[in-house]
Design a protein around this motif. Structure first.
Motif, PDB file in Angstrom:
ATOM      1  N   GLU A 117       0.855  -0.694   0.327  1.00  0.00           N
ATOM      2  CA  GLU A 117      -0.189  -0.010   0.075  1.00  0.00           C
ATOM      3  C   GLU A 117       0.807   0.471  -0.209  1.00  0.00           C
ATOM      4  OE1 GLU A 117      -4.187   1.712   2.278  1.00  0.00           O
ATOM      5  OE2 GLU A 117      -2.472   0.672   4.100  1.00  0.00           O
ATOM      6  N   PRO A 118       1.127   1.724  -1.223  1.00  0.00           N
ATOM      7  CA  PRO A 118       2.051   2.858  -0.963  1.00  0.00           C
ATOM      8  C   PRO A 118       1.515   3.920  -0.708  1.00  0.00           C
ATOM      9  CG  PRO A 118       1.934   1.711  -2.794  1.00  0.00           C
ATOM     10  CD  PRO A 118       0.881   1.117  -2.699  1.00  0.00           C
ATOM     11  N   GLU A 119       2.283   5.028  -0.249  1.00  0.00           N
ATOM     12  CA  GLU A 119       1.477   6.045   0.587  1.00  0.00           C
ATOM     13  C   GLU A 119       0.581   7.120  -0.740  1.00  0.00           C
ATOM     14  OE1 GLU A 119       1.560   7.596   3.355  1.00  0.00           O
ATOM     15  OE2 GLU A 119       2.614   5.445   4.308  1.00  0.00           O
ATOM     16  N   TRP A 120       1.665   7.391  -1.761  1.00  0.00           N
ATOM     17  CA  TRP A 120       0.095   7.778  -2.850  1.00  0.00           C
ATOM     18  C   TRP A 120      -0.551   7.381  -3.330  1.00  0.00           C
ATOM     19  CZ3 TRP A 120      -0.774   4.476  -6.744  1.00  0.00           C
ATOM     20  CH2 TRP A 120      -0.134   3.463  -7.541  1.00  0.00           C
ATOM     21  N   TRP A 121      -0.689   5.855  -3.589  1.00  0.00           N
ATOM     22  CA  TRP A 121      -2.253   4.926  -3.164  1.00  0.00           C
ATOM     23  C   TRP A 121      -3.056   5.873  -2.470  1.00  0.00           C
ATOM     24  CZ3 TRP A 121      -5.143   2.610  -6.138  1.00  0.00           C
ATOM     25  CH2 TRP A 121      -5.652   1.581  -6.020  1.00  0.00           C
ATOM     26  N   LYS A 122      -2.953   6.360  -0.468  1.00  0.00           N
ATOM     27  CA  LYS A 122      -4.224   6.521   0.151  1.00  0.00           C
ATOM     28  C   LYS A 122      -4.554   7.374  -0.569  1.00  0.00           C
ATOM     29  CE  LYS A 122      -1.283   4.529   3.828  1.00  0.00           C
ATOM     30  NZ  LYS A 122      -0.903   4.682   4.992  1.00  0.00           N
ATOM     31  N   GLU A 123      -3.855   8.556  -1.385  1.00  0.00           N
ATOM     32  CA  GLU A 123      -4.921   9.514  -1.388  1.00  0.00           C
ATOM     33  C   GLU A 123      -5.466   9.354  -3.260  1.00  0.00           C
ATOM     34  OE1 GLU A 123      -3.746  14.517  -2.534  1.00  0.00           O
ATOM     35  OE2 GLU A 123      -3.337  13.532  -0.266  1.00  0.00           O
ATOM     36  N   LEU A 124      -4.748   8.945  -3.852  1.00  0.00           N
ATOM     37  CA  LEU A 124      -5.005   8.892  -5.571  1.00  0.00           C
ATOM     38  C   LEU A 124      -6.233   7.630  -5.259  1.00  0.00           C
ATOM     39  CD1 LEU A 124      -4.697   8.495  -8.326  1.00  0.00           C
ATOM     40  CD2 LEU A 124      -3.208   6.363  -8.015  1.00  0.00           C
ATOM     41  N   ARG A 125      -6.776   7.348  -3.958  1.00  0.00           N
ATOM     42  CA  ARG A 125      -7.915   6.306  -4.270  1.00  0.00           C
ATOM     43  C   ARG A 125      -9.009   7.257  -4.222  1.00  0.00           C
ATOM     44  NH1 ARG A 125      -7.722   2.047  -0.114  1.00  0.00           N
ATOM     45  NH2 ARG A 125      -6.879   3.638   1.147  1.00  0.00           N
ATOM     46  N   VAL A 126      -8.770   8.123  -3.461  1.00  0.00           N
ATOM     47  CA  VAL A 126      -9.957   9.276  -3.116  1.00  0.00           C
ATOM     48  C   VAL A 126     -10.363   9.799  -4.429  1.00  0.00           C
ATOM     49  CG1 VAL A 126     -10.863  10.976  -1.555  1.00  0.00           C
ATOM     50  CG2 VAL A 126      -9.273   8.878  -0.920  1.00  0.00           C
ATOM     51  N   TRP A 127      -8.927  10.502  -4.683  1.00  0.00           N
ATOM     52  CA  TRP A 127      -9.109  10.889  -6.256  1.00  0.00           C
ATOM     53  C   TRP A 127      -9.842  10.194  -6.895  1.00  0.00           C
ATOM     54  CZ3 TRP A 127      -8.954  16.308  -6.587  1.00  0.00           C
ATOM     55  CH2 TRP A 127      -8.164  17.051  -5.473  1.00  0.00           C
TER      56      TRP A 127
END
Length: 744
Positions: free
Chosen positions: A354-364
């Motif tokens: 679970e990369p850090e970028w995934w956490k925010e990209l998922r919501v976007w």
């Protein structure tokens, strides 16, 4: 026109009898669901047990009930008579309607139930009318799926029955959507603006829904070539009364938003991209669920995302493949790398990256899909209505994220999704049924045959198991209601009577203001801040404010500080708390219960004075470092079997290890008649081992006389016992208090 012709015209205006039958059954089902039926299965058949929600109200509802009563009684918009003007409610139109019912002699406890049932039944019919406007074929049987869905939807039932404004909110939302669609087709006065005005005055966030409704009204009126005049009328009909209302309420309360806003949200940071936030977790829990009892905590509607997407996009051409693909991708955004749901699956891989970028990209990505899909439908037939409903659903999810969900069991905020979900689901089922027709019976595309009649009922029935188990969960374990908190109200009142403090209006530090504002005679210091401006506009991390407000300004006589509120407020960590408040026993959580509700306290100076304020000649020094400071019997003549009022003071300054003392009183006459009674020191709340040297216990007691005690003149005496039951005599054997005997 004669009566027969009038009846004939009325019958012609009604829908066909099968449709009418389904609508009546759906309305009846909605009413029954809101009553909360409990069934017991016996011999394979459901046996009716009881109505579980008719006598249930959510605790917060009684706050609004209190405002309605106080306003009707002429006490103003205050939480309790004589209290400050505080907008401790967030449902003004609902509160005003209940006050109007009181002119008919109907109190809010009943009127809230009647409106919940009536408004709920009306919304069921409106869901059918809205769905007809969204379907390509207005006479499609799929229109009847919406009222069936709505009647079965748990959040619609729970919160219409709760005593809160949810039924009015859903009714105004349904009216606003239906009028918008009707006015797009037929024109005329924009009654949708009036409905959305009601929505905006029902709850503060209703303005979001009204703004979206107004925008869509402008869009459809413009595309129909009606110009801006109709939009100007819409805006005037909405904003002139809306602005006037807010000018009046601002002049009355002096705050831009209701006090509940500052208490619940205030300066909390809005973090929509924090996947682990309470709001996102709230949505995930609501959407999850399985089709058996193990998934009863969620509604399971997440599994039906393809149906809702089909309702928005349709399934013509390439969209027959796009919709399931989007559903799978969206589901992956919610489930990857893991979730509470996947953690129950043995086949789901553990430890996925679970990369850090995934956490925010998922919501976007989720926001992007939710906003882009309706745009893709611009210019298509029936698109405006579906986009309008989709937007209403999106605003509900947005509000859940912004507010952090809700603490109440049963997903209260998801009740706002009731009408959008029901109508979109019905349209989605219609699209899937139409696809089945095109694939398996293309010759009968314009009407339902076997393929459609096979698919549509199955999809409709598929949502019911999760709904059933979720409802059963709530019925079995309802959220806190005012009647359970009434035990605490009665208990605090009994403590005030026990201490003979009824000549002063007590202040009470507590939460659960519904029961307190309705039943209590105390002034409330609300730790939750709903009806308390100071608490609402500050946080408990501002300890200087808490210290000044609670311990210096308010100084509540009674305080219920317990559990989570004790931890979040950190009030028990203040030195002033430990110095000034005494813990007292709990009370039964319900009638006959052996479980006790703890966390109750009284102010110490209600028991202990700095010095005895009675007659000074009645002091007697006793052995064991104790002193009878005095006593007082204001009215010494008592009828047989009645009680007399006694005040007694005792000071204890141990020179060695302190011990528990016990004080007895007695009445005796020359003929040998005797009555002995216990005078619990510190009321058995504050043991003598915890007394301070600079304070005197000032006990106030109602001493009941035995009915068989002979009339006559009696001496009043006292006996002080040490921890081992030995009498502690006066230091001076000849000493007596004026009017009493001290036995040694």
């Amino acid at each position: 026109m004669n009566l027969w012709n009038r009846l004939h015209n009325l019958r012609a205006a009604l829908p066909p009898w099968p449709t009418l039958l389904v609508l009546v059954l759906a309305m009846a089902g909605s009413v029954v669901h809101q009553l909360g039926p409990i069934f017991k299965w016996q011999d394979g058949l459901p046996q009716f047990h009881k109505l579980n929600l008719w006598d249930w109200y959510i605790e917060d509802a009684a706050i609004t009930f209190s405002y309605s009563r106080n306003w009707f009684n002429g006490d103003g918009l205050a939480a309790f008579p004589g209290g400050e003007r505080i907008e401790g409610y967030s449902n003004p139109l609902w509160m005003a309607l209940m006050a109007l019912w009181m002119f008919l002699g109907v109190d809010p406890w009943l009127s809230s139930k009647l409106m919940g049932l009536g408004f709920g039944a009306a919304a069921v019919v409106l869901s059918w009318l809205i769905t007809r406007e969204l379907l390509e074929d207005r006479d499609s049987p799929a229109a009847l799926i919406a009222p069936v869905f709505l009647a079965a939807y748990p959040q619609f039932a729970f919160w219409n029955a709760s005593g809160l404004e949810n039924s009015l909110f859903n009714l105004c939302l349904a009216l606003g959507v239906w009028f918008t669609l009707l006015e797009a087709r037929l024109g005329g006065f924009p009654w949708s603006s009036v409905a959305f005005l009601g929505l905006a005055v029902t709850r503060p966030e209703g303005i979001m829904y009204a703004a979206w409704g107004g925008f869509m009204y402008l869009a459809v009126q413009t595309t129909r070539g009606r110009g801006l005049r109709s939009t100007a009328v819409w805006l005037a009909a909405f904003f002139i009364p809306f602005t006037a209302y807010h000018l009046v309420r601002y002049n009355y309360f002096a705050w831009a938003f209701p006090n509940t806003y500052y208490a619940k949200l205030g300066d909390k940071e809005f973090r929509p991209f924090l996947w682990t936030s309470r709001g996102w977790k709230y949505i995930r829990n609501w959407a999850s669920g399985t089709f058996d009892e193990s998934g009863k905590d969620g509604t399971g509607l997440g599994w039906f995302l393809p149906v809702f997407l089909a309702g928005l996009l349709g399934l013509r051409g390439a969209r027959a493949w796009l919709v399931p693909l989007l559903a799978v991708l969206t589901g992956g955004l919610f489930l990857y790398p893991s979730s509470d749901l996947t953690n129950t699956w043995d086949f789901w891989p553990q430890g996925l990256p679970e990369p850090e970028w995934w956490k925010e990209l998922r919501v976007w990505a989720i926001f992007g899909v939710a906003l882009a899909l309706p745009i893709s439908r611009i210019g298509e037939p029936r698109a405006a209505g579906r986009v309008l409903v989709w937007g209403m659903a999106f605003l509900t999810f947005f509000f859940c994220i912004a507010s952090g969900g809700d603490w109440m069991r049963g997903f209260r905020w998801m009740s706002f999704l009731s009408v959008p979900a029901a109508t979109l689901f019905a349209v989605g089922v219609d699209e899937i049924a139409a696809l089945a027709q095109r694939l398996f019976d293309p010759a009968a595309v314009r009407r339902w045959t076997t393929p459609a009649w096979s698919v549509a009922p199955l999809l409709t029935l598929a949502v019911l198991p999760c709904f059933y188990f979720h409802s059963e969960m709530f019925f079995a374990k309802r959220e806190t209601g005012p009647y359970s908190v009434q035990h605490r109200v009665n208990y605090s009142a009994s403590i005030q009577r026990k201490l003979f403090g009824e000549d002063v209006q007590w202040k009470n530090l507590d939460v659960d203001m519904g029961a307190h504002t309705w039943w209590s005679q105390h002034l409330q210091v609300d730790m939750a801040g709903l009806v308390d401006v100071t608490v609402a506009h500050h946080t408990f991390t501002q300890r200087a404010v808490t210290k000044e407000y609670v311990f210096e300004e308010q100084r509540p006589e009674f305080a219920h500080v317990h559990g989570g509120w004790a931890n979040s407020s950190r009030i028990p960590t203040f030195p002033e708390w430990k110095q000034n408040y005494v813990s007292i026993p709990g009370f039964p959580t319900s009638h006959g219960s052996k479980t006790y509700h703890m966390g109750n306290h009284v102010r110490r100076d209600l028991l202990m004075d700095a010095q005895w304020k009675g007659p000074p000649a009645r002091r007697v020094q006793l052995q064991g470092d104790a002193m009878l400071a005095g006593f007082k019997v204001p009215s010494p003549e008592v009828s047989r079997g009645k009680a007399f009022y006694l005040e007694v003071g005792l000071q204890y300054v141990p020179t060695g290890d302190p011990q528990e003392l016990r004080l007895l009183g007695f009445l005796s006459d020359d003929a040998g008649h005797l009555q002995v009674f216990d005078l619990p020191l510190g009321y058995d709340w504050l043991p003598t081992t915890e007394w301070r040297s600079d304070e005197v216990f000032h006990g106030r007691f109602a001493v009941s006389l035995r009915a068989d005690l002979e009339p006559g003149t009696y001496d009043l005496g006292f006996v002080l016992l040490d921890g081992e039951g030995r009498i502690l005599p006066p230091l001076d054997p000849a000493a007596t208090a004026d009017g009493a005997r001290i036995f040694g």
